[in-house]
Design a protein around this motif. Structure first.
Motif, PDB file in Angstrom:
ATOM      1  N   GLU A 267      11.576  -8.007   8.186  1.00 37.80           N
ATOM      2  CA  GLU A 267      10.602  -8.591   8.925  1.00 37.80           C
ATOM      3  C   GLU A 267       9.115  -8.056   8.322  1.00 37.80           C
ATOM      4  N   VAL A 268       9.311  -6.957   7.591  1.00 39.36           N
ATOM      5  CA  VAL A 268       7.942  -6.522   7.111  1.00 39.36           C
ATOM      6  C   VAL A 268       7.701  -7.435   5.805  1.00 39.36           C
ATOM      7  N   ARG A 269       8.844  -7.585   4.999  1.00 44.44           N
ATOM      8  CA  ARG A 269       8.487  -8.590   3.843  1.00 44.44           C
ATOM      9  C   ARG A 269       7.831 -10.080   4.396  1.00 44.44           C
ATOM     10  N   ASP A 270       8.596 -10.426   5.414  1.00 40.93           N
ATOM     11  CA  ASP A 270       8.122 -11.743   5.877  1.00 40.93           C
ATOM     12  C   ASP A 270       6.773 -11.596   6.155  1.00 40.93           C
ATOM     13  N   LEU A 271       6.575 -10.837   6.742  1.00 43.58           N
ATOM     14  CA  LEU A 271       4.987 -10.751   7.634  1.00 43.58           C
ATOM     15  C   LEU A 271       4.048 -10.668   6.474  1.00 43.58           C
ATOM     16  N   VAL A 272       4.276  -9.745   5.431  1.00 46.78           N
ATOM     17  CA  VAL A 272       3.518  -9.777   4.431  1.00 46.78           C
ATOM     18  C   VAL A 272       2.876 -10.895   3.691  1.00 46.78           C
ATOM     19  N   LEU A 273       4.397 -11.464   3.348  1.00 44.95           N
ATOM     20  CA  LEU A 273       4.131 -12.778   2.432  1.00 44.95           C
ATOM     21  C   LEU A 273       3.569 -13.969   3.297  1.00 44.95           C
ATOM     22  N   GLN A 274       3.777 -13.920   4.873  1.00 48.96           N
ATOM     23  CA  GLN A 274       2.863 -14.998   5.542  1.00 48.96           C
ATOM     24  C   GLN A 274       1.366 -14.625   5.437  1.00 48.96           C
ATOM     25  N   ARG A 275       1.242 -13.365   5.593  1.00 52.22           N
ATOM     26  CA  ARG A 275      -0.460 -12.865   5.920  1.00 52.22           C
ATOM     27  C   ARG A 275      -1.086 -13.061   4.387  1.00 52.22           C
ATOM     28  N   VAL A 276      -0.081 -12.936   3.338  1.00 48.46           N
ATOM     29  CA  VAL A 276      -0.914 -12.935   2.109  1.00 48.46           C
ATOM     30  C   VAL A 276      -1.210 -14.615   1.781  1.00 48.46           C
TER      31      VAL A 276
END
Ligand code: NI
Length: 394
Positions: A267-276
Motif C-alpha cells: 500500500e505504501v508503494r501504491d500511495l507514493v506512486l499515486q501522490r507523485v
C-alpha cells in the motif's frame, strides 16, 4: 559433524581468502564484463570438481556441489561486479583499472563464495543436500540477478532456500544483521516531463515557463513522504536530475526531471506512486504546463522469509556468542537478489565490516571505501554454517 568446525577451518584459509580478495580488488570489472573474475571463479569451481555452468547472464557462474543426498538444495549467491568510481584509498592493492573500483565489497563477496565452496566441498561426504553456488554479474543497477533468473538459475535443481549476504560498512566487524521480513527497499525509476511554451526570456508573459513549474514540482514532491505517508512507514522520493534549456535568454518549452522512488511495496508503494503522479500533474497544471509522469519498476523489495530469518538468528547467536545480532536492520538501498527471493524463501544477511580504528569505515560507493579483511573468513564460515544447518534441518 560439529558445524563450529567451519570457523576454525575458515580461519586457517584467512591468508588465501585475503589474497584472493586483493586480486579481485586490483582487477575490478563493471557489470556484465566480469570476464576475468568469472574465469578465476570457474577455474576454482572446476578445480574442486563441481558441476560448473558459465556464461549465464553473460558472465555469471553456477556451480553445483552434491552431497550424500540430493535434497534439499540451497542457493548461495555472491555478486562480482565493481563500480565506475576512481579509487582513492591508496591501498597497496588499489585498482589497476582507471575509473573502475570495487567500492561496494563485491570483491570480498566473490572471495567469500569461493572459500565457502572450499569449506563445504571438504565435507561433501557428509553434506546433507545440494549447494548451488551462484556468482552473479551486474548487481549495481543492472539487474544481473533478473537476467540469471531468466536464464534458469532457479531451475535444475530448483532451490528450496536462498542465502545471501552483504559486507556492511555502516556497522563494525562483529555485528550481523538478520531481519525477518522486509530488509531492503524496492526501487523505481521516476521520470517527469513538463511541457510549457518556449519564448524569449525577456518576455516571460508570452511564454509558459516549464523551468519554474519543474522547481515547484520538486518542492511539492517533498510533501509525499512528510505529509501523505504514515510517519511510521518508510519511503524515499528523490529528484536527482534536472534538465532544461540550452540558452540563458530563452525560456525552453520542456523541462525533464529524473529520480528514484524507494518503498517496501504494498500500500505504501501504491500511495507514493499515486501522490507523485497527482502532485506532478496538478502542480504543473497550476503553472499552465502539462506533466507526463513515467515510473518504471527496477527491483522489488528484499523480503526475508520470517521463519528462516528467525532460525538463522538463533543459529548465529549460538555459534557466535560474542556477535551482536541486529534483528531490525533495514536499508532503503535496493538489491537485485530480490528477484531470486520472490518465489523462493530466502534470507539476506548484513555482515558488519568496518573498523573505524583502522580508518576502514568509508561508506559503500565512496572512493575511499575499504573494509577490515578480518571479516572475510568469518563471513565465509557464517555462510557455510548457515547453509549446513539449513540442509540438516530440512
Ligand atoms: Ni553492493
Amino acid at each position: 559433524m560439529n558445524i563450529s568446525q567451519f570457523i576454525t577451518e575458515s580461519e586457517a584459509l584467512a591468508e588465501e581468502i585475503v589474497a584472493q580478495r586483493r586480486d579481485f580488488h586490483r582487477h575490478p570489472e563493471l557489470g556484465f564484463q566480469e570476464h576475468r573474475t568469472a574465469g578465476v571463479v570457474a577455474d576454482a569451481m572446476n578445480g574442486l570438481g563441481l558441476k560448473v555452468r558459465t556464461g549465464v547472464a553473460e558472465t555469471g557462474v553456477i556451480a553445483l556441489l552434491e552431497g550424500k543426498r540430493p535434497n534439499p538444495t540451497i542457493l548461495l549467491r555472491f555478486d562480482m561486479d565493481a563500480l565506475p568510481i576512481q579509487e582513492e584509498t591508496g591501498a597497496s592493492y588499489t585498482s589497476t583499472v582507471d575509473g573502475v573500483m570495487h567500492a561496494c565489497g563485491h570483491d570480498g563477496h566473490t572471495a567469500i563464495g569461493m572459500t565457502v565452496a572450499k569449506l563445504l566441498h571438504s565435507h561433501r561426504q557428509d553434506l546433507p543436500g545440494t549447494i548451488k553456488f551462484v556468482f552473479q554479474p551486474a548487481e549495481e543497477g543492472l539487474n544481473g540477478a533478473e537476467r540469471m533468473v531468466e536464464e534458469g538459475v532457479l531451475l535444475d535443481p530448483v532451490p528450496d532456500y536462498t542465502l545471501s549476504m552483504h559486507l556492511w560498512n555502516d556497522k563494525p566487524v562483529g555485528w550481523i544483521g538478520i531481519t525477518p521480513g522486509p530488509a531492503m527497499a524496492g526501487s523505481e525509476r521516476l521520470e517527469i516531463e513538463i511541457t510549457g511554451r518556449g519564448g524569449h526570456a525577456a518576455s516571460p508573459h508570452q511564454a509558459v515557463d516549464p523551468v519554474l513549474a519543474a522547481a515547484q514540482v520538486i518542492c511539492a514532491l517533498q510533501s509525499v513522504v512528510s505529509r501523505n505517508l504514515d510517519p511510521c512507514q518508510a519511503a524515499v522520493v528523490s529528484v536527482t536530475q534536472v534538465r532544461a534549456g540550452d540558452a540563458f535568454n530563452v525560456i525552453p518549452s520542456k523541462a525533464l526531471l529524473k529520480g528514484t522512488i524507494r518503498t517496501f511495496g504494498g500500500e505504501v508503494r501504491d500511495l507514493v506512486l499515486q501522490r507523485v503522479k497527482e502532485i506532478a500533474g496538478g502542480v504543473a497544471q497550476a503553472m499552465g504546463c502539462e506533466a507526463q509522469v513515467k515510473v518504471e519498476r527496477l527491483t522489488p523489495p528484499v523480503v526475508n522469509n520470517r521463519a528462516l530469518a528467525t532460525k538463522l538468528q538463533s543459529l548465529v547467536k549460538r555459534v557466535y556468542p560474542e556477535t551482536t545480532v541486529d534483528t531490525e536492520e533495514v536499508a532503503m538501498g535496493s538489491e537485485d537478489m530480490a528477484f531470486m527471493m520472490e518465489d523462493i524463501p530466502g534470507c539476506y544477511m548484513f555482515v558488519g565490516s568496518s573498523n573505524p580504528a583502522k580508518g576502514l569505515d568509508a561508506s559503500h560507493h565512496n572512493p575511499h571505501f575499504d573494509f577490515d579483511e578480518v571479516v572475510l573468513p568469518r563471513a565465509a564460515a557464517l555462510m557455510a554454517v548457515s547453509a549446513w544447518m539449513l540442509l540438516e534441518g530440512d
